[in-house]
Design a protein around this motif. Structure first.
Motif, PDB file in Angstrom:
ATOM      1  N   ALA A  98      27.620  83.357  41.851  1.00  0.00           N
ATOM      2  CA  ALA A  98      27.946  82.705  43.117  1.00  0.00           C
ATOM      3  C   ALA A  98      29.209  81.871  42.917  1.00  0.00           C
ATOM      4  O   ALA A  98      29.532  81.459  41.797  1.00  0.00           O
ATOM      5  CB  ALA A  98      26.799  81.817  43.567  1.00  0.00           C
ATOM      6  N   ALA A  99      29.937  81.632  43.992  1.00  0.00           N
ATOM      7  CA  ALA A  99      31.095  80.746  43.907  1.00  0.00           C
ATOM      8  C   ALA A  99      30.651  79.314  44.141  1.00  0.00           C
ATOM      9  O   ALA A  99      29.717  79.053  44.908  1.00  0.00           O
ATOM     10  CB  ALA A  99      32.141  81.139  44.936  1.00  0.00           C
ATOM     11  N   VAL A 100      31.284  78.386  43.435  1.00  0.00           N
ATOM     12  CA  VAL A 100      31.103  76.962  43.729  1.00  0.00           C
ATOM     13  C   VAL A 100      32.410  76.486  44.353  1.00  0.00           C
ATOM     14  O   VAL A 100      33.497  76.830  43.894  1.00  0.00           O
ATOM     15  CB  VAL A 100      30.733  76.161  42.468  1.00  0.00           C
ATOM     16  CG1 VAL A 100      29.282  76.427  42.105  1.00  0.00           C
ATOM     17  CG2 VAL A 100      31.631  76.509  41.278  1.00  0.00           C
ATOM     18  N   TRP A 101      32.286  75.693  45.429  1.00  0.00           N
ATOM     19  CA  TRP A 101      33.450  75.450  46.294  1.00  0.00           C
ATOM     20  C   TRP A 101      33.532  74.008  46.744  1.00  0.00           C
ATOM     21  O   TRP A 101      32.508  73.340  46.954  1.00  0.00           O
ATOM     22  CB  TRP A 101      33.334  76.353  47.526  1.00  0.00           C
ATOM     23  CG  TRP A 101      34.468  76.287  48.498  1.00  0.00           C
ATOM     24  CD1 TRP A 101      35.597  77.041  48.509  1.00  0.00           C
ATOM     25  CD2 TRP A 101      34.560  75.399  49.621  1.00  0.00           C
ATOM     26  NE1 TRP A 101      36.408  76.684  49.566  1.00  0.00           N
ATOM     27  CE2 TRP A 101      35.797  75.670  50.276  1.00  0.00           C
ATOM     28  CE3 TRP A 101      33.747  74.394  50.149  1.00  0.00           C
ATOM     29  CZ2 TRP A 101      36.219  74.990  51.402  1.00  0.00           C
ATOM     30  CZ3 TRP A 101      34.163  73.707  51.274  1.00  0.00           C
ATOM     31  CH2 TRP A 101      35.385  74.011  51.897  1.00  0.00           C
ATOM     32  N   GLN A 102      34.744  73.530  46.854  1.00  0.00           N
ATOM     33  CA  GLN A 102      35.056  72.300  47.574  1.00  0.00           C
ATOM     34  C   GLN A 102      36.395  72.541  48.254  1.00  0.00           C
ATOM     35  O   GLN A 102      37.109  73.501  47.903  1.00  0.00           O
ATOM     36  CB  GLN A 102      35.154  71.099  46.627  1.00  0.00           C
ATOM     37  CG  GLN A 102      36.345  71.165  45.673  1.00  0.00           C
ATOM     38  CD  GLN A 102      36.313  70.090  44.620  1.00  0.00           C
ATOM     39  OE1 GLN A 102      35.518  70.162  43.686  1.00  0.00           O
ATOM     40  NE2 GLN A 102      37.171  69.080  44.769  1.00  0.00           N
ATOM     41  N   LYS A 103      36.748  71.760  49.200  1.00  0.00           N
ATOM     42  CA  LYS A 103      38.007  71.970  49.925  1.00  0.00           C
ATOM     43  C   LYS A 103      39.174  71.986  48.928  1.00  0.00           C
ATOM     44  O   LYS A 103      39.388  71.020  48.195  1.00  0.00           O
ATOM     45  CB  LYS A 103      38.215  70.901  50.982  1.00  0.00           C
ATOM     46  CG  LYS A 103      39.404  71.181  51.909  1.00  0.00           C
ATOM     47  CD  LYS A 103      39.444  70.209  53.048  1.00  0.00           C
ATOM     48  CE  LYS A 103      40.634  70.472  53.971  1.00  0.00           C
ATOM     49  NZ  LYS A 103      40.616  71.831  54.561  1.00  0.00           N
ATOM     50  N   GLY A 104      39.869  73.123  48.888  1.00  0.00           N
ATOM     51  CA  GLY A 104      41.035  73.260  48.026  1.00  0.00           C
ATOM     52  C   GLY A 104      40.747  73.757  46.627  1.00  0.00           C
ATOM     53  O   GLY A 104      41.682  73.916  45.827  1.00  0.00           O
ATOM     54  N   HIS A 105      39.477  74.042  46.301  1.00  0.00           N
ATOM     55  CA  HIS A 105      39.159  74.470  44.928  1.00  0.00           C
ATOM     56  C   HIS A 105      37.930  75.367  44.929  1.00  0.00           C
ATOM     57  O   HIS A 105      37.028  75.230  45.766  1.00  0.00           O
ATOM     58  CB  HIS A 105      38.915  73.256  44.039  1.00  0.00           C
ATOM     59  CG  HIS A 105      38.851  73.563  42.581  1.00  0.00           C
ATOM     60  ND1 HIS A 105      39.675  74.470  41.958  1.00  0.00           N
ATOM     61  CD2 HIS A 105      38.025  73.078  41.600  1.00  0.00           C
ATOM     62  CE1 HIS A 105      39.390  74.516  40.672  1.00  0.00           C
ATOM     63  NE2 HIS A 105      38.388  73.685  40.434  1.00  0.00           N
ATOM     64  N   ILE A 106      37.880  76.309  43.972  1.00  0.00           N
ATOM     65  CA  ILE A 106      36.753  77.235  43.860  1.00  0.00           C
ATOM     66  C   ILE A 106      36.548  77.620  42.402  1.00  0.00           C
ATOM     67  O   ILE A 106      37.503  77.670  41.611  1.00  0.00           O
ATOM     68  CB  ILE A 106      36.983  78.499  44.727  1.00  0.00           C
ATOM     69  CG1 ILE A 106      35.692  79.288  44.909  1.00  0.00           C
ATOM     70  CG2 ILE A 106      38.110  79.371  44.163  1.00  0.00           C
ATOM     71  CD1 ILE A 106      35.776  80.363  46.002  1.00  0.00           C
ATOM     72  N   GLY A 107      35.290  77.851  42.041  1.00  0.00           N
ATOM     73  CA  GLY A 107      34.946  78.285  40.695  1.00  0.00           C
ATOM     74  C   GLY A 107      33.812  79.288  40.751  1.00  0.00           C
ATOM     75  O   GLY A 107      33.370  79.698  41.832  1.00  0.00           O
ATOM     76  N   ILE A 108      33.301  79.675  39.581  1.00  0.00           N
ATOM     77  CA  ILE A 108      32.264  80.702  39.463  1.00  0.00           C
ATOM     78  C   ILE A 108      31.068  80.113  38.725  1.00  0.00           C
ATOM     79  O   ILE A 108      31.205  79.626  37.585  1.00  0.00           O
ATOM     80  CB  ILE A 108      32.804  81.931  38.711  1.00  0.00           C
ATOM     81  CG1 ILE A 108      34.006  82.522  39.459  1.00  0.00           C
ATOM     82  CG2 ILE A 108      31.701  82.980  38.515  1.00  0.00           C
ATOM     83  CD1 ILE A 108      34.840  83.468  38.625  1.00  0.00           C
ATOM     84  N   ILE A 116      32.737  78.290  35.571  1.00  0.00           N
ATOM     85  CA  ILE A 116      34.055  78.594  35.017  1.00  0.00           C
ATOM     86  C   ILE A 116      35.042  78.576  36.172  1.00  0.00           C
ATOM     87  O   ILE A 116      34.761  79.116  37.245  1.00  0.00           O
ATOM     88  CB  ILE A 116      34.077  79.963  34.311  1.00  0.00           C
ATOM     89  CG1 ILE A 116      33.242  79.921  33.030  1.00  0.00           C
ATOM     90  CG2 ILE A 116      35.520  80.388  33.980  1.00  0.00           C
ATOM     91  CD1 ILE A 116      33.103  81.265  32.348  1.00  0.00           C
ATOM     92  N   ALA A 117      36.186  77.933  35.948  1.00  0.00           N
ATOM     93  CA  ALA A 117      37.230  77.904  36.978  1.00  0.00           C
ATOM     94  C   ALA A 117      38.581  77.668  36.334  1.00  0.00           C
ATOM     95  O   ALA A 117      38.675  77.108  35.229  1.00  0.00           O
ATOM     96  CB  ALA A 117      36.960  76.808  38.006  1.00  0.00           C
ATOM     97  N   GLU A 118      39.619  78.107  37.028  1.00  0.00           N
ATOM     98  CA  GLU A 118      40.963  77.626  36.732  1.00  0.00           C
ATOM     99  C   GLU A 118      41.022  76.221  37.320  1.00  0.00           C
ATOM    100  O   GLU A 118      41.162  76.040  38.525  1.00  0.00           O
ATOM    101  CB  GLU A 118      42.011  78.548  37.353  1.00  0.00           C
ATOM    102  CG  GLU A 118      42.208  79.868  36.624  1.00  0.00           C
ATOM    103  CD  GLU A 118      43.061  79.735  35.370  1.00  0.00           C
ATOM    104  OE1 GLU A 118      43.509  78.604  35.054  1.00  0.00           O
ATOM    105  OE2 GLU A 118      43.284  80.759  34.695  1.00  0.00           O
ATOM    106  N   ASP A 119      40.862  75.217  36.454  1.00  0.00           N
ATOM    107  CA  ASP A 119      40.569  73.859  36.902  1.00  0.00           C
ATOM    108  C   ASP A 119      41.798  72.966  37.037  1.00  0.00           C
ATOM    109  O   ASP A 119      41.671  71.737  37.055  1.00  0.00           O
ATOM    110  CB  ASP A 119      39.563  73.206  35.950  1.00  0.00           C
ATOM    111  CG  ASP A 119      38.180  73.067  36.568  1.00  0.00           C
ATOM    112  OD1 ASP A 119      38.056  73.252  37.783  1.00  0.00           O
ATOM    113  OD2 ASP A 119      37.230  72.759  35.825  1.00  0.00           O
ATOM    114  N   GLY A 120      42.973  73.574  37.145  1.00  0.00           N
ATOM    115  CA  GLY A 120      44.174  72.775  37.348  1.00  0.00           C
ATOM    116  C   GLY A 120      45.119  72.859  36.165  1.00  0.00           C
ATOM    117  O   GLY A 120      44.762  73.318  35.077  1.00  0.00           O
ATOM    118  N   SER A 121      46.349  72.409  36.368  1.00  0.00           N
ATOM    119  CA  SER A 121      47.388  72.556  35.351  1.00  0.00           C
ATOM    120  C   SER A 121      47.059  71.840  34.057  1.00  0.00           C
ATOM    121  O   SER A 121      47.521  72.232  32.979  1.00  0.00           O
ATOM    122  CB  SER A 121      48.728  72.049  35.901  1.00  0.00           C
ATOM    123  OG  SER A 121      49.240  72.929  36.876  1.00  0.00           O
TER     124      SER A 121
END
Length: 256
Positions: A98-108, A116-121
């Protein structure tokens, strides 16, 4: 094109741990020209330090899922097209992938309270605890197949192709530890025999059984599932005087 399964999505995400984050990248090598383009488009969302990532494969949060599926959406696009949207407080009910989500960001979501997510620079693609993040919802994504096949003791009944002397038949089979077991009634139908049998068990175990064909007795390996006998295909071949080769869901029997 078949959808990516939830398990495949999670495996894909795990294989990308450590991939650098750059806003606007979707899993390709970032060139200097691409960096300048993204910087002009998105301003401060693309960090000055991201320029050091030129020459590397880079990705952003929504890009990680898009990279896996081949369908490009941004994080809001995943929210807008989701088949189901649930509050993060119910994450214990979410399937793996499932995806985990907040405004402007998403993870798995990968289970055990982790994602797991691309969590920012500053972090790139990483595994992290949900308790340390700020996701507000979990999503069932339109682009992912969450179907789970019904299994019993890790084996399941499925259809397979049996080819005997060039003739093709569709039969029920169980694949256990790389060995094919064919439904005995299907074998009987193929060969023109009547079949009677006794006994049933609920648990899939391999055991020896007696097979009687035209009065001749043979000892074969069988699995009993829900009152149905499945006989090891190589034993059937030996009894009937055939060579057998198999690949995936196709078994081929040819006379010796």
């Amino acid at each position: 094109m078949a959808k990516v399964t939830a398990a495949e999505l999670v495996a894909f995400a795990k294989s990308k741990l450590g991939v650098p984050y750059v806003y606007g990248m979707k899993g390709t090598v970032m060139t200097l020209a691409k960096y300048n383009e993204l910087k002009a488009l998105y301003g401060a969302l693309v960090w000055d330090s991201d320029k050091k990532k030129v020459g590397k494969v880079c990705c952003d949060c929504s890009g990680l899922i898009s990279w896996a599926t081949g369908i490009v959406r941004n994080s809001q696009g995943y929210r807008d097209t989701a088949l189901e949207v649930h509050p993060i407080s119910t994450i214990s009910k979410a399937p793996i992938g499932a995806a985990v989500w907040q405004k402007g960001h998403i993870g798995i979501y990968i289970g055990n309270g982790e994602y797991i997510a691309e969590d920012g620079s500053a972090y790139g693609c990483r595994k992290n605890k949900l308790s340390k993040a700020s996701f507000t919802h979990w999503l069932i994504l339109k682009d992912i197949d969450y179907t789970v096949k019904e299994e019993v003791d890790d084996e399941m009944v499925e259809q397979a192709k049996l080819i005997i002397d060039g003739r093709e038949f569709i039969v029920d089979r169980i694949l256990k530890d790389g060995v094919n077991y064919i439904k005995i009634r299907d074998i009987a139908d193929v060969l023109g025999y009547e079949v009677t049998s006794k006994g049933s068990i609920a648990v899939l175990t391999v055991e020896q059984a007696k097979l009687i064909i035209d009065g001749r007795e043979f000892i074969v390996d069988r699995i009993l599932k829900d009152g149905t006998n499945y006989i090891k295909i190589r034993d059937i071949a030996d009894v009937l005087g055939y060579e057998v080769t198999s690949k995936g869901s196709i078994a081929v029997l040819t006379k010796r």
